[in-house]
Design a protein around this motif. Structure first.
Motif: not given
Length: 235
Positions: A91-116
């Motif tokens: 209700x207060x914030x938002x993240x738009x990102x390349x990151x999937x809610x996927x365990x492998x992505x969170x550990x192994x991938x290079x990701x970017x995002x924007x926090x709003x």
């Protein structure tokens, strides 16, 4: 003002966004395989009776995700065909990102995002929230169950279900019968040429059809494959 997030920052702000949700939480991710930390946070939201909506786009959930999700009363899950967006909101914030809610992505991938922040960037937050609501509206809510695909809805369907059940299995059930994980079986089917991977999605090939593979689509449960029990014998 919006903040740029690298991989570690995206993971940090995602956890904080989930922890900070006191009214609602929306998680939109094509792929869904949660790490233990995210599961703990969502279980806490469920205990607090926070409305949580998860929208995913992968053809099949992993059995472990199904078993876990079906225990949560206030977490609703929807399937959205052709989903590629990754967006996480409370209700207060938002993240738009390349990151999937996927365990492998969170550990192994290079990701970017924007926090709003809703307070600092109200128009951007509003637009993102409205688009998230649109995605939820066009998605099909899924009743999480290990038997969700093959459950009959009438006596006539039950007869057909019995016939199919004895000859063909969904990918996850076939994997279980072979002592494999679903992803391991998918890899074998890809290697055999029965599936092809296009833009992170599995598609049935002509070779897959020739050995008895079938693509099915349920408006309620989304796309899935059926396979003969001996499909790997032909590989």
């Amino acid at each position: 003002m919006a903040k740029f997030l690298n991989t570690s920052a995206t993971n940090y702000y995602l956890e904080e966004l989930i922890k900070g949700a006191s009214e609602r939480l929306i998680l939109i991710s094509p792929f869904l395989k949660l790490n233990d930390r995210i599961k703990e946070l969502l279980e806490d939201k469920d205990r607090l009776k926070i409305d949580v909506r998860i929208v995913y786009g992968k053809s099949e959930l992993q059995p472990e995700e199904i078993n876990w999700l079906k225990e949560l009363s206030f977490v609703r899950t929807s399937f959205c065909k052709n989903l590629h967006a990754k967006c996480y909101l409370n209700e207060d914030s938002c993240i738009i990102t390349s990151l999937n809610l996927y365990e492998f992505s969170q550990v192994n991938n290079n990701e970017m995002g924007i926090y709003v922040s809703r307070d600092a960037d109200s128009e951007v937050y509003k637009d993102a929230y409205e688009e998230a609501q649109r995605i939820i509206r066009i998605s099909d809510e899924v009743r999480i169950s290990l038997e969700k695909i093959t459950e009959p809805t009438s006596s006539a369907d039950e007869t057909q279900h019995d016939d199919v059940e004895h000859t063909k299995l969904t990918t996850s059930k076939l994997a279980k019968s072979l002592g494999l994980k679903t992803n391991e079986l998918l890899d074998k089917l890809l290697t055999a040429g029965y599936l092809q991977l296009v833009d992170e999605r599995h598609f049935l090939t002509d070779d897959g059809k020739s050995v008895g593979g079938e693509f099915k689509y349920s408006k309620r449960f989304g796309p899935y494959f059926l396979w003969p029990k001996d499909v790997l014998d032909h590989a």
